[in-house]
Scaffold this motif. Sequence first.
Motif, PDB file in Angstrom:
ATOM      1  N   LYS A 191       0.831  -1.206   0.000  1.00 28.12           N
ATOM      2  CA  LYS A 191       0.000   0.000   0.000  1.00 28.12           C
ATOM      3  C   LYS A 191       0.864   1.254   0.000  1.00 28.12           C
ATOM      4  O   LYS A 191       0.627   2.181  -0.776  1.00 28.12           O
ATOM      5  CB  LYS A 191      -0.924  -0.015   1.221  1.00 28.12           C
ATOM      6  N   ARG A 192       1.886   1.268   0.853  1.00 31.95           N
ATOM      7  CA  ARG A 192       2.774   2.443   0.908  1.00 31.95           C
ATOM      8  C   ARG A 192       3.562   2.599  -0.387  1.00 31.95           C
ATOM      9  O   ARG A 192       3.755   3.715  -0.875  1.00 31.95           O
ATOM     10  CB  ARG A 192       3.708   2.343   2.105  1.00 31.95           C
ATOM     11  N   ALA A 193       3.997   1.483  -0.963  1.00 32.74           N
ATOM     12  CA  ALA A 193       4.734   1.547  -2.230  1.00 32.74           C
ATOM     13  C   ALA A 193       3.834   2.083  -3.339  1.00 32.74           C
ATOM     14  O   ALA A 193       4.264   2.911  -4.153  1.00 32.74           O
ATOM     15  CB  ALA A 193       5.275   0.163  -2.596  1.00 32.74           C
ATOM     16  N   LEU A 194       2.577   1.626  -3.373  1.00 33.84           N
ATOM     17  CA  LEU A 194       1.635   2.103  -4.381  1.00 33.84           C
ATOM     18  C   LEU A 194       1.372   3.597  -4.201  1.00 33.84           C
ATOM     19  O   LEU A 194       1.358   4.353  -5.184  1.00 33.84           O
ATOM     20  CB  LEU A 194       0.334   1.311  -4.325  1.00 33.84           C
ATOM     21  N   GLU A 195       1.180   4.039  -2.974  1.00 30.94           N
ATOM     22  CA  GLU A 195       0.982   5.470  -2.716  1.00 30.94           C
ATOM     23  C   GLU A 195       2.179   6.275  -3.206  1.00 30.94           C
ATOM     24  O   GLU A 195       2.022   7.330  -3.829  1.00 30.94           O
ATOM     25  CB  GLU A 195       0.763   5.714  -1.219  1.00 30.94           C
ATOM     26  N   HIS A 196       3.368   5.764  -2.947  1.00 30.22           N
ATOM     27  CA  HIS A 196       4.590   6.455  -3.377  1.00 30.22           C
ATOM     28  C   HIS A 196       4.660   6.542  -4.904  1.00 30.22           C
ATOM     29  O   HIS A 196       4.903   7.615  -5.459  1.00 30.22           O
ATOM     30  CB  HIS A 196       5.821   5.720  -2.828  1.00 30.22           C
ATOM     31  N   GLU A 197       4.435   5.423  -5.569  1.00 34.51           N
ATOM     32  CA  GLU A 197       4.516   5.412  -7.036  1.00 34.51           C
ATOM     33  C   GLU A 197       3.414   6.270  -7.657  1.00 34.51           C
ATOM     34  O   GLU A 197       3.653   6.976  -8.642  1.00 34.51           O
ATOM     35  CB  GLU A 197       4.462   3.981  -7.571  1.00 34.51           C
ATOM     36  N   MET A 198       2.221   6.240  -7.087  1.00 32.36           N
ATOM     37  CA  MET A 198       1.132   7.056  -7.627  1.00 32.36           C
ATOM     38  C   MET A 198       1.412   8.546  -7.448  1.00 32.36           C
ATOM     39  O   MET A 198       0.962   9.364  -8.253  1.00 32.36           O
ATOM     40  CB  MET A 198      -0.200   6.671  -6.988  1.00 32.36           C
TER      41      MET A 198
ATOM     42  N   HIS B 297       4.278   9.880  -7.962  1.00 37.35           N
ATOM     43  CA  HIS B 297       5.050  10.208  -9.170  1.00 37.35           C
ATOM     44  C   HIS B 297       4.126  10.373 -10.374  1.00 37.35           C
ATOM     45  O   HIS B 297       4.291  11.300 -11.172  1.00 37.35           O
ATOM     46  CB  HIS B 297       6.084   9.126  -9.467  1.00 37.35           C
ATOM     47  N   VAL B 298       3.147   9.475 -10.501  1.00 37.38           N
ATOM     48  CA  VAL B 298       2.214   9.557 -11.630  1.00 37.38           C
ATOM     49  C   VAL B 298       1.417  10.859 -11.560  1.00 37.38           C
ATOM     50  O   VAL B 298       1.307  11.593 -12.551  1.00 37.38           O
ATOM     51  CB  VAL B 298       1.265   8.331 -11.655  1.00 37.38           C
ATOM     52  N   LEU B 299       0.858  11.160 -10.397  1.00 39.97           N
ATOM     53  CA  LEU B 299       0.012  12.349 -10.246  1.00 39.97           C
ATOM     54  C   LEU B 299       0.805  13.646 -10.370  1.00 39.97           C
ATOM     55  O   LEU B 299       0.277  14.653 -10.851  1.00 39.97           O
ATOM     56  CB  LEU B 299      -0.728  12.298  -8.911  1.00 39.97           C
ATOM     57  N   ARG B 300       2.073  13.643  -9.962  1.00 37.32           N
ATOM     58  CA  ARG B 300       2.924  14.833 -10.102  1.00 37.32           C
ATOM     59  C   ARG B 300       3.492  14.963 -11.513  1.00 37.32           C
ATOM     60  O   ARG B 300       4.156  15.938 -11.828  1.00 37.32           O
ATOM     61  CB  ARG B 300       4.103  14.772  -9.119  1.00 37.32           C
ATOM     62  N   GLU B 301       3.250  13.924 -12.320  1.00 35.53           N
ATOM     63  CA  GLU B 301       3.771  13.895 -13.689  1.00 35.53           C
ATOM     64  C   GLU B 301       5.293  14.053 -13.695  1.00 35.53           C
ATOM     65  O   GLU B 301       5.864  14.822 -14.467  1.00 35.53           O
ATOM     66  CB  GLU B 301       3.073  14.946 -14.549  1.00 35.53           C
ATOM     67  N   ASP B 302       5.942  13.293 -12.823  1.00 36.36           N
ATOM     68  CA  ASP B 302       7.400  13.363 -12.696  1.00 36.36           C
ATOM     69  C   ASP B 302       8.147  12.968 -13.960  1.00 36.36           C
ATOM     70  O   ASP B 302       9.319  13.269 -14.098  1.00 36.36           O
ATOM     71  CB  ASP B 302       7.871  12.472 -11.539  1.00 36.36           C
ATOM     72  N   PHE B 303       7.480  12.317 -14.885  1.00 38.31           N
ATOM     73  CA  PHE B 303       8.160  11.861 -16.094  1.00 38.31           C
ATOM     74  C   PHE B 303       8.355  12.983 -17.104  1.00 38.31           C
ATOM     75  O   PHE B 303       9.161  12.866 -18.015  1.00 38.31           O
ATOM     76  CB  PHE B 303       7.362  10.717 -16.734  1.00 38.31           C
ATOM     77  N   ASP B 304       7.621  14.060 -16.949  1.00 37.13           N
ATOM     78  CA  ASP B 304       7.682  15.159 -17.920  1.00 37.13           C
ATOM     79  C   ASP B 304       8.147  16.482 -17.324  1.00 37.13           C
ATOM     80  O   ASP B 304       8.104  17.497 -17.992  1.00 37.13           O
ATOM     81  CB  ASP B 304       6.295  15.387 -18.536  1.00 37.13           C
ATOM     82  N   ASN B 305       8.596  16.486 -16.080  1.00 35.29           N
ATOM     83  CA  ASN B 305       8.924  17.766 -15.452  1.00 35.29           C
ATOM     84  C   ASN B 305      10.363  18.214 -15.679  1.00 35.29           C
ATOM     85  O   ASN B 305      10.733  19.301 -15.271  1.00 35.29           O
ATOM     86  CB  ASN B 305       8.582  17.753 -13.957  1.00 35.29           C
ATOM     87  N   GLY B 306      11.176  17.376 -16.304  1.00 33.25           N
ATOM     88  CA  GLY B 306      12.548  17.756 -16.616  1.00 33.25           C
ATOM     89  C   GLY B 306      13.496  17.715 -15.432  1.00 33.25           C
ATOM     90  O   GLY B 306      14.677  18.030 -15.574  1.00 33.25           O
TER      91      GLY B 306
END
Length: 82
Positions: A42-49, A51-60
């Motif tokens: 549960k904690r790992a999923l919260e952590h990974e989500m 990143h998804v919600l912050r859109e960490d993949f596109d923030n440079g």
Amino acid sequence: MREPYVVRYIELPCTLPGVTVRSADGCCNVYINSRLSQEQQKRALEHEMTHVLREDFDNGRPLEEVEPEEKIVQRFKTGAMS
């Protein structure tokens, strides 16, 4: 607009609670370590989500800013996932 995501529970190395990988079509593939307890998952999923919600993949921002080293080290030492 946030991209779709898929969550999968798979066996990962013991030191890796979860990881998110964005595919070429923009979908976020969230992998959670199936070896963890339900609470740890549960904690790992919260952590990974986060990143998804912050859109960490596109923030440079470099990985070191997104996942500061001391935070990573602390997570592994304590078993905390957040």
